[in-house]
Design a protein around this motif. Structure first.
Motif, PDB file in Angstrom:
ATOM      1  N   ALA A  76      52.476  80.403 -20.308  1.00 29.72           N
ATOM      2  CA  ALA A  76      53.577  78.952 -20.175  1.00 29.72           C
ATOM      3  C   ALA A  76      53.062  77.517 -19.225  1.00 29.72           C
ATOM      4  O   ALA A  76      52.269  76.708 -18.957  1.00 29.72           O
ATOM      5  N   ARG A  79      49.700  75.738 -19.444  1.00 24.09           N
ATOM      6  CA  ARG A  79      50.122  74.989 -20.213  1.00 24.09           C
ATOM      7  C   ARG A  79      50.799  73.583 -20.405  1.00 24.09           C
ATOM      8  O   ARG A  79      50.686  72.678 -20.033  1.00 24.09           O
ATOM      9  N   LEU A  80      51.565  74.244 -19.427  1.00 22.63           N
ATOM     10  CA  LEU A  80      52.615  73.369 -19.632  1.00 22.63           C
ATOM     11  C   LEU A  80      53.079  72.575 -17.270  1.00 22.63           C
ATOM     12  O   LEU A  80      53.342  71.808 -17.248  1.00 22.63           O
ATOM     13  N   TRP A  81      52.147  73.760 -16.660  1.00 22.51           N
ATOM     14  CA  TRP A  81      52.437  73.304 -15.301  1.00 22.51           C
ATOM     15  C   TRP A  81      51.956  71.666 -14.897  1.00 22.51           C
ATOM     16  O   TRP A  81      52.634  71.374 -13.894  1.00 22.51           O
ATOM     17  N   THR A  83      52.300  69.214 -16.193  1.00 24.20           N
ATOM     18  CA  THR A  83      53.211  68.650 -16.693  1.00 24.20           C
ATOM     19  C   THR A  83      54.741  68.594 -15.879  1.00 24.20           C
ATOM     20  O   THR A  83      55.657  67.957 -15.696  1.00 24.20           O
ATOM     21  N   TRP A  84      54.422  69.755 -16.594  1.00 25.89           N
ATOM     22  CA  TRP A  84      55.996  70.052 -15.500  1.00 25.89           C
ATOM     23  C   TRP A  84      56.463  71.027 -14.769  1.00 25.89           C
ATOM     24  O   TRP A  84      57.139  70.840 -14.153  1.00 25.89           O
ATOM     25  N   LEU A 143      59.749  77.628 -17.694  1.00 30.47           N
ATOM     26  CA  LEU A 143      58.807  77.079 -18.588  1.00 30.47           C
ATOM     27  C   LEU A 143      58.494  77.121 -19.816  1.00 30.47           C
ATOM     28  O   LEU A 143      59.212  76.334 -20.729  1.00 30.47           O
ATOM     29  N   GLU A 147      60.080  75.116 -23.208  1.00 33.07           N
ATOM     30  CA  GLU A 147      58.959  74.435 -24.388  1.00 33.07           C
ATOM     31  C   GLU A 147      59.643  75.228 -25.566  1.00 33.07           C
ATOM     32  O   GLU A 147      60.171  74.720 -26.247  1.00 33.07           O
ATOM     33  N   SER A 152      63.895  68.915 -22.160  1.00 36.65           N
ATOM     34  CA  SER A 152      62.846  68.446 -21.669  1.00 36.65           C
ATOM     35  C   SER A 152      63.117  67.971 -20.197  1.00 36.65           C
ATOM     36  O   SER A 152      62.440  67.204 -19.658  1.00 36.65           O
TER      37      SER A 152
END
Length: 277
Positions: A76, A79-81, A83-84, A143, A147, A152
């Motif tokens: 997570a 993949r997400l860091w 962006t978030w 995160l 997801e 969001s």
């Protein structure tokens, strides 16, 4: 029984009392990298020491722990860091309006493994939650929860909340501040490590918009008394209750809090509002 045995952002670590932000257990996984090795060398995840040496050393109420990150949490984060997530490096200001797609933003300092944060985000999708923590497994877990649940409105900041507030957030940019179950530091010689101090609150209130809500909670009676004293003494804040507040419906009752209540612990909530038009 504090759910967050440390508040993730206050003040340069002293060697006599190391600390981490969350006590929620995670499934044992492959050993993490040695302290000298970055967990995300390609820059796709949170940095081990994002502010580095560009800021003065202070007494902190936390010490980052980067071990026992499960494969799911690490995935997570990778993949997400980008962006978030955001490292608190103190070098640039965060554009909260762009980061949260125009939502009003509440800063939560110390979210542990993120379950309560995810519940609050789901219940109020029009409000953004910027969770500040230094606990890598909790960052990855939150995160992942965001997801899986289509949330969001969650972002994660990694590092010292003092630097975040002072260097990276604009004045009057926050719609609220939440500090739930920070480390009470019960020994008298460690009280200086507690997050809720006059200097911290004076700084934090400059980043709150008029009408913004400050919400603290603790199950440690002496710390609750200190919180009430510090918050009541801040001239820019007004207490919404004559003392402690009942637990509002929007703060979820967590597993750790329930265990504490079963043991006879008393949880105190404090709700203050930033004065102004």
């Amino acid at each position: 029984m504090s759910e967050n045995p440390t508040a993730p952002a206050t003040t340069a670590a002293e060697p006599d009392a190391p600390e981490a932000v969350a006590v929620a257990a995670v499934r044992p996984a492959a050993p993490g990298p040695r302290r000298s090795e970055p967990m995300f060398p390609d820059g796709t995840g949170p940095a081990a020491d994002p502010a580095g040496s560009h800021h003065e050393r202070r007494i902190r109420s936390f010490q980052p722990r980067r071990s026992r990150v499960s494969p799911t949490q690490a995935d997570a984060l990778r993949r997400l860091w980008p962006t978030w997530g955001r490292d608190i490096d103190g070098l640039s200001r965060i554009d909260l309006d762009a980061f949260f797609d125009g939502r009003p933003v509440v800063l939560e300092i110390g979210f542990g493994m993120g379950e309560a944060t995810a519940q609050m985000a789901a219940a109020d999708p029009d409000t953004g939650i910027l969770g500040c923590d230094v606990h890598t497994p909790g960052q990855g877990n939150l995160l992942g929860l965001a997801e899986r649940n289509g949330l969001s409105n969650i972002r994660v900041a990694n590092g010292d909340a003092i630097i975040l507030l002072r260097e990276m957030l604009a004045p009057a940019s926050l719609a609220g501040l939440r500090v739930f179950f920070p480390d009470p530091w019960p020994k008298k010689r460690h009280h200086k490590r507690r997050l809720i101090q006059p200097e911290f609150i004076a700084l934090a209130t400059t980043r709150l918009a008029p009408g913004a809500l400050v919400h603290c909670a603790t199950d440690w009676e002496p710390y609750a008394e200190q919180m009430l004293e510090v918050l009541s003494a801040e001239p820019t804040l007004e207490n919404l209750y004559p003392g402690y507040a009942p637990r509002p419906d929007f703060r979820p009752l967590t597993k750790f809090e329930s265990q504490g209540l079963d043991k006879g612990h008393v949880v105190h909530d404090l709700l203050f509002r930033r004065r102004g038009a």
